[in-house]
Structures are given as C-alpha cells and as structure tokens.
Scaffold this active site. Structure first.
Site, PDB file in Angstrom:
ATOM      1  N   GLY A 135     111.951  46.638   0.130  1.00 59.31           N
ATOM      2  CA  GLY A 135     111.306  46.985   1.378  1.00 59.31           C
ATOM      3  C   GLY A 135     111.829  48.265   1.972  1.00 59.31           C
ATOM      4  N   GLY A 137     115.629  54.617   4.913  1.00 61.74           N
ATOM      5  CA  GLY A 137     115.339  54.725   3.492  1.00 61.74           C
ATOM      6  C   GLY A 137     114.445  53.596   3.043  1.00 61.74           C
ATOM      7  N   ASP A 160     129.814  43.595  -6.839  1.00 65.64           N
ATOM      8  CA  ASP A 160     129.403  44.992  -6.865  1.00 65.64           C
ATOM      9  C   ASP A 160     130.242  45.829  -5.897  1.00 65.64           C
ATOM     10  OD1 ASP A 160     127.902  47.038  -7.961  1.00 65.64           O
ATOM     11  OD2 ASP A 160     126.296  46.880  -6.490  1.00 65.64           O
TER      12      ASP A 160
END
Length: 749
Positions: A41, A36, A151
């Site tokens: 990047g 992906g 997160d």
C-alpha cells in the site's frame, strides 16, 4: 527472497504531496503528505489532533481482498504491539479489518543507520557501543515477547536524537513458528542474516539469528561495510555460511563481542540481554550527544522540516478535516512490488469504462484526442547504441499507427526521456513520462540498473512498462509472499533463462564434455544470473562444467584463461560484459585454444566485433534479438511473416536510409502490440492506463520479428533467445536456441 513489508518511515525530505485521489484523513490522523509506496500500500505522514506525527500505512483494497494478505497484515500489527521497548518504534493505531487495512507507527524524522553511514561515514566507537546497547535492548524485548525479528539491518534502524529505534515487524515470527513461510524460502536481507537463515533451516531460526544480524549491524556501523561483503545474492549467502567475516576496522574493545555474535553456530552466540550487559554505555548521556555532529545536523534539519509542515485542505470533496475518512477504492491500483496510487487528472481512470468506479458521483472523463507512447532509454550513455535503436523502432510504430488509423478518435505522439544509462537519474527520467497524463505506456528501459531504479515511478502511476533489453529477473519476479508484478512486460527472457538457453545451445556440439564457465562480476547481477542459468542448463544435460569466478575489472586474462585450460576445459563460456569478453577472446587466441567459445546478451553487438577483431572469429553469441535482414531472407519463414518483416525493413530504410540495428525490430513490435490494442479498444470507450497491463499481457501478437505471448508474471513465453556465430567479422544467425539440451534428447550422459 522475502522482502520486508512496506511501511518503514521514509526520509522526510522525500515527502510528496497528496494526490487528489488520496484521503485527507484516516481515523484520527490528518494526512500531510506521502512518504512512499510499497507492495502492500501507501505510507502517509499523519498528524494527530495533539500534534504527534505518525507513519500511516494504508493497504490497497485489492490486496485486502486476498484472505492470506489480511491474515499477514493482522499478524504484523499483533506482533508489533507485543514489543514494549523505548528502542522499538511503537504502533499507535491500526484497523486490520477496515476495507483498506491500515496501521500507524510513531514517526522518527531521523535517517536510517544505512543512510547515515553512506552519507557521513562509519560511526565512532562510542556511537557504535550506544547503538548496539539500544538495539540489543529492543531485541531483548522482542525475544521476551516470544518473537524473532528476522530482518535486523541498517535500513531498519532509525537514528533519533535520544537513541536508535528498531522498526519493521513485517517478517517477524513467533519463536518456533513455521507455518507462514515456505520451509525452503530464505527470509531476510542478504548480508545481514544468519547462516541458518541463509540455508533456510527454518527449525533453527530463533533469537540467535537476530543476534547474528546485530553483529553484522555493529560491524557495518563501525567500518561502513557489511562483514560478508556485497554483490550477488548467491555469493553473499555462501560467504555467510562458509567464510569468516571481514572485521578489519572494528574497534578493538568491540571486536570479541562482534566475533561472538557472528559465530556460525546459533548456540555459540550471546543472548541479546548478555550483549546489553557487556555494552555498559548503552544510553546517551544527553540528547544528541551520542552521534557525530553531521548526523545530528541531519536529524535537526528533518525535525525542523516536520515542525514546519502546514495543515492541508481536504483532498476529497465533502471530507471534513477532522472526520474519519478512508481512501476511496478509485484511488488505488495494485501495481507490483512498489504500490501504485493513481492520480486523478493524471489519465488514470478505468480502462474502457465510461463511468467512475468509486461512488458514482463523479462524471466520466472526457475522451482524449491525443495519447502518447513513452520511450525511456539510454540515448547518450554506455548503451546508447541499443537505446537509439529502441527509440527508432518506437517512432516507426507510432508513425505507422497515425498513417493507418487516420479516422481514429485519437492520434499518437512519441515522448522520449533519456536516462543516460545512469541509475542515479533514472527515476527522474521515468517520472518525466509517468507524470505526463497523456503517456499511456512506455517502452524501456535499456538496461537492468536503470530499470530497477525507475520502476517505482511506473508502479506509482500505473503505467505499463515494456522492455526489449532488460533481463534482470526482479523486474517481473516478485516475492512469493507479496503482490505479483502488474507493471512490466518483458519481451525477452530473463537472464537466468537466457543462461539456460546458452548452455543448451552449447550442447548442440557433441564434443563438449568439460566446458569452462567464467563468471566475471563487472555487472554482478547479470553475471551471477547468467551463471545460475548455465549451471542449471548443463546439469539438465548431464555435463559438469569447471567454474571460475573473477573480480570486477580483472585484466590478467591470459593467466585466468591459462588456469582454466590447465584444468582441462574443452569449451569456454563467458558470463560477463563486452570489455572482459574482448580480453578473454584475445587470451584464448594467444594461448592457442581451439575449443568453441560462447557468450551472451551483454557481449552481443558490433562493438565486440570491432574491439576483439580477429579474436572474435568463431565465437557463438546468444542474444534476445533477431537480425531482420537475415530473417526476411530466411526461406523457412511463412510468406505472411516474411512480408511483415520486409514491410518493416522498407519503412526503416525509407525513414532512416539504412538497415535497422539490432533491437529496432523488437521495439517496433512491442510498441505495435500496444497500438494495435489501443486501436481495437478505442471504439469501446475512453482509453486509460488502468487495466492496460493485464490487457496487453493477454495478447498473442505476431509482428515483424516473430510472435509475442506473455505468462501471468509478464514474462515472455517460449525461448526468445537466438544463436549467432561470428563469421568473417559479422554475426550469422544460426537459429533459435534449443528449448531443451541436445544431449538430453539424444540420451548422452
């Protein structure tokens, strides 16, 4: 809202082939394909000489040239390396100082928790208990290293046969550290963050915030839904801070622990180590026995797919298969929140540059004789009226170019892809255009949802996307800590600004003192953004509205509107879609409400007039488009501008036999903005996609429907919203929305 850094291992089923411009190896990692792309990047699947798989994240050289970016990347590597736990994915290699910094982490072929629950439903109690114990152990290691993850969410938990893995330290921070993020910036994922994160109370964000997120995670795993619901960002943040969680369906033995994790006050939550002690069944008894059979089958299938991956030939000439290699700068282009990797042979060369911008060993590309403008639009779905208008406008612009520029070194074609207004197929529809090497720029999308779904295709290919109807702010607005938008040019205001202009239009009526604002959530992103803009606009004017929020597809509008009238409203603002605006219009008429009524873009159109009938009479509607017939007849237009509009009208009538529909003229203009630049630039060298977005962004263009100028983010400068009144069953153009509240200008409070 900060978004996690890319680099998360992706679904192996989505493994893409390497592009010709990709390296075949990074240090000791042989690259097998692309997992992906993200804002920093590209993520590759790599294999070491001993056979271990790794997710290898390689950043863009253009990104690495930014001093603060390299510092953030080095910090991510350092923080991830601090954590020592079998339940956290380890860093297996990194070089933050390389020309294109890279980092490798162990690859886990299983699905994320979010994917597993979406595909197979909630987990049974034992699975949730083992999941919670392992993630708590990982968090205990994170906290012992002096870090806060910040997160913890379903997408950052990967499910393996021997237990879950915590990933992604892109926004982790050292306990007590505040210097790398703004003090008022919400960091994390709404629905899985603590109240102190939701309110950006940076000094209070510590290990207890991760425990709160773990409580959300356990509730999600057990019930299949987040404990504070879904929907608009502002609503999620509000519910996190003020509402009690919805824990219906959480198994009774886990209920008390989950409630304690979700305490509003950080000090009232247990520590990660305490949670480990309370979840006694915290490791699998045997491989894969901790998960339901369908999830185990998914893990097995993906593991088998990884074992079957063959070696590949080098993708760059002269690269030895086992030699360290770094990606060439010519292979990368910074292209917004999803990274864009340009495909050699896909038309992605240096704009107006006659030679390769890498090592100089490759010949310059031959100039194309045919280029294409793409159209990504809803031609057969719910917004087909707009999509077909957009396709017609683009076709007229291409036909005009070919007629006027017969001596041009190339001809233009139009290539159209119908996304049907369906976000599930939008990405594939987009890739039909972006993988075509002749398509240099695309008009679209018609709607917000399909735009967000299709955006990665344009970011990956470096193809500019120009929209005349998608107003969702995240198409151009990026996280302050991430890369800027370099993909979308938005020729209309975003929904927040449009809502602001709507409120300021209402202030033109001096009798308005207490407007009623209804936020209707059938199209949640649109409605809450419009409401946010309306809230700001009225605040600037010193007006305090009465707000009402109703669920999606509510139908009892007589009761809803009646309650608003009883609250003393003297004007009505509808922030919702066409179908509910029709219900509101009928209810207002039945209740005898005589105050002014306003609404916005997603109501504007002939279907509202037809469906609401006489109840639409007298409404004011703000839209990002102008009626070209009324514009051509406006005596205040300059003669040169009036001629541009009239020429467009004549061309449309000649080609289609009718006056143009709304959105046709703006689409014609936007495509002509592109074709005008291409015609001017063709004489200076071969045309390519690279650099085209920035070149177009810098243009000041005057077309049939007015002037176009974009800011550094790719958003339209100026107002760009127009006010219509419904008179005798038709829209009458009243003029541009005001650039500031009328009440503020007059001094009214």
């Amino acid at each position: 809202m900060a978004q996690p850094a890319p680099g998360t291992p992706h679904d192996p089923g989505a493994l893409q082939p390497l592009l010709p411009s990709d390296p075949s190896a990074i240090a000791g990692y042989r690259l097998l394909g692309r997992l992906g792309a993200g804002g920093m990047g590209v993520v590759y699947l790599g294999r070491t000489g001993t056979g271990e798989l790794a997710a290898v994240k390689v950043t863009h050289a253009e990104q690495a040239d930014q001093a603060d970016f390299r510092a953030r990347f080095r910090r991510e590597v350092e923080l991830a390396r601090r954590v020592a736990s079998p339940w956290a994915v380890p860093v297996t290699g990194a070089d933050p100082d390389a020309p294109e910094p890279w980092m490798a982490t162990a690859f886990v072929p299983g699905p994320s928790l979010g994917e597993a629950v979406r595909e197979h439903g909630p987990l049974p109690e034992r699975s949730v208990r083992i999941l919670g114990g392992a993630v708590a152990r990982a968090l205990a290691a994170v906290h012992a290293a002096g870090l806060v993850h910040r997160d913890v969410k379903p997408g950052n938990i990967l499910l393996a046969a021997d237990g879950p893995r915590l990933i992604d330290f892109g926004i982790a921070r050292v306990t007590g550290e505040t210097g790398l993020t703004s003090a008022d910036m919400v960091v994390g994922t709404p629905g899985f963050l603590a109240p102190e994160q939701a309110e950006a109370r940076a000094a209070e964000i510590g290990p207890a915030a991760d425990v709160f997120a773990l409580g959300c995670l356990l509730a999600f795993a057990a019930t299949g839904r987040p404990p504070f619901g879904t929907g608009a960002l502002d609503a999620l943040l509000y519910r996190t801070v003020h509402d009690e969680p919805d824990l219906a369906g959480v198994p009774e033995p886990l209920l008390d622990l989950v409630r304690e994790c979700l305490a509003k006050e950080p000090a009232a939550r247990p520590t990660a180590e305490e949670i480990v002690g309370r979840l006694t069944e915290d490791t699998p008894g045997a491989p894969a026995d901790w998960l339901p059979a369908p999830v185990v089958a998914t893990i097995a299938a993906r593991s088998a797919a990884m074992l079957a991956l063959p070696d590949i030939d080098p993708t760059a000439p002269g690269t030895a298969p086992d030699a360290p290699a770094k990606p060439s700068r010519r292979g990368f282009l910074l292209a917004g929140a999803g990274a864009a990797v340009l495909a050699a042979g896909g038309g992605a060369y240096a704009l107006l540059n006659r030679r390769d911008d890498g090592d100089g060993k490759h010949p310059a590309p031959a100039a194309r004789k045919t280029w294409a403008i793409g159209v990504l639009a809803d031609l057969s779905g719910p917004a087909q009226e707009i999509g077909r208008a957009q396709e017609r406008g683009a076709r007229l612009a291409v036909e005009k170019f070919n007629a006027v520029h017969k001596g041009s070194p190339f001809t233009l074609e139009l290539k159209v892809s119908d996304d049907r207004g369906d976000r599930t197929g939008a990405l594939a529809a987009a890739r039909r255009l972006t993988t075509d090497p002749s398509v240099i720029a695309v008009l679209g999308p018609t709607s917000d949802d399909t735009g967000i779904a299709a955006l990665p295709a344009f970011e990956e290919a470096g193809v500019p996307l120009l929209t005349t109807s998608a107003g969702y702010n995240l198409l151009t607005l990026r996280d302050v800590a991430g890369p800027p938008n370099t993909t979308v040019l938005r020729a209309i205001p975003n929904h927040i600004m449009a809502g602001t202009f709507l409120a300021w239009s209402a202030t033109l009526l001096p009798q308005i003192r207490r407007p009623g604002v209804l936020e209707e959530r059938t199209d949640d992103q649109y409605s809450w953004q419009y409401t946010g803009g309306v809230r700001f606009g009225f605040k600037q004017a010193g007006i305090k509205p009465h707000f009402r929020v109703v669920p999606a597809r509510a139908t009892d509008y007589r009761r809803i509107i009646g309650e608003m009238i009883d609250a003393g409203i003297d004007a009505y603002i509808h922030n919702g879609v066409r179908s509910t605006a029709v219900l509101a219009a009928r209810a207002l008429t039945e209740l005898g409400f005589t105050g002014p009524r306003f609404t916005g873009q997603h109501v504007f159109g002939n279907r509202f007039l037809k469906e609401a009938g006489s109840a639409a009479e007298g409404w004011f509607v703000c839209a990002p488009v102008i009626d070209p017939v009324q514009r051509a007849a406006d005596p205040k237009q300059k003669p040169a501008d009036r001629k541009l509009t009239q020429d467009f009208l004549d061309a449309h009538r000649k080609r289609y036999g009718t006056a143009p529909a709304f959105y046709t003229g703006e689409s014609f203009d936007v495509v002509e903005l592109v074709t005008t630049w291409l015609a001017t630039s063709a004489a200076r060298g071969p045309l390519t996609r690279k650099g085209l977005w920035d070149a177009l962004r810098k243009q000041k263009y005057t077309g049939a429907m007015g002037g176009y100028e974009f800011n550094e983010r790719g958003d339209l400068r100026g107002v760009g919203t127009f006010l219509y009144g419904v008179q005798k069953g038709a829209y009458k153009l009243l003029g541009s929305a005001p650039p500031e509240p009328a009440n503020k200008k007059s001094g009214k409070s």
